[in-house]
Design an enzyme around this catalytic site. Sequence first.
Site, PDB file in Angstrom:
ATOM      1  N   ALA A  79       0.411  93.243   9.093  1.00  0.00           N
ATOM      2  CA  ALA A  79       1.604  94.069   8.916  1.00  0.00           C
ATOM      3  C   ALA A  79       1.859  94.899  10.163  1.00  0.00           C
ATOM      4  O   ALA A  79       0.941  95.188  10.935  1.00  0.00           O
ATOM      5  CB  ALA A  79       1.419  94.984   7.708  1.00  0.00           C
ATOM      6  N   SER A  80       3.099  95.263  10.356  1.00  0.00           N
ATOM      7  CA  SER A  80       3.520  96.130  11.447  1.00  0.00           C
ATOM      8  C   SER A  80       3.009  95.584  12.778  1.00  0.00           C
ATOM      9  O   SER A  80       3.387  94.496  13.183  1.00  0.00           O
ATOM     10  CB  SER A  80       3.047  97.561  11.168  1.00  0.00           C
ATOM     11  OG  SER A  80       3.577  98.455  12.113  1.00  0.00           O
ATOM     12  N   GLY A  81       2.145  96.311  13.474  1.00  0.00           N
ATOM     13  CA  GLY A  81       1.622  95.851  14.760  1.00  0.00           C
ATOM     14  C   GLY A  81       0.797  94.586  14.643  1.00  0.00           C
ATOM     15  O   GLY A  81       0.752  93.772  15.563  1.00  0.00           O
TER      16      GLY A  81
END
Length: 135
Positions: A79-81
């Site tokens: 997720a995200s990064g």
Amino acid sequence: LLIAEGDIVDGKGDRGQIGSETYRSLIRKLRYNDDIKAIVLRVNSPGGSSLASEVIWRELMMAQKNGKHIVVSMGDVAASGGYYISCMADTALDIPFNLSAILLASSSLSFLSISGILLTSATVVPICSAICLMP
């Protein structure tokens, strides 16, 4: 096989973290090794520092420009990064019930991908690849 597991942080990072300087150095060594044809990256991360993610992403991009194939295997969470560093993959593999998500705070675009199904605001769209953004 390069395992990226934990929070993505600036600098070297500690055990159980993905330190941008540590991973940039590791990827760079793989990039300059002519005997290595592909980098297999196992990502299991909820994300973290956007700058650290960018540093890792850029080094993967440079490896790709040097002719290395980038293969990403996603663990339970990317997720995200963690998802962002996975975006450089030529090939991305996810496991059943993998949670891959990215929320872009600066725009209205957000999505959640659970094992190959892309969920955007009120839409469910099957996708061919884990590396896919749809408006």
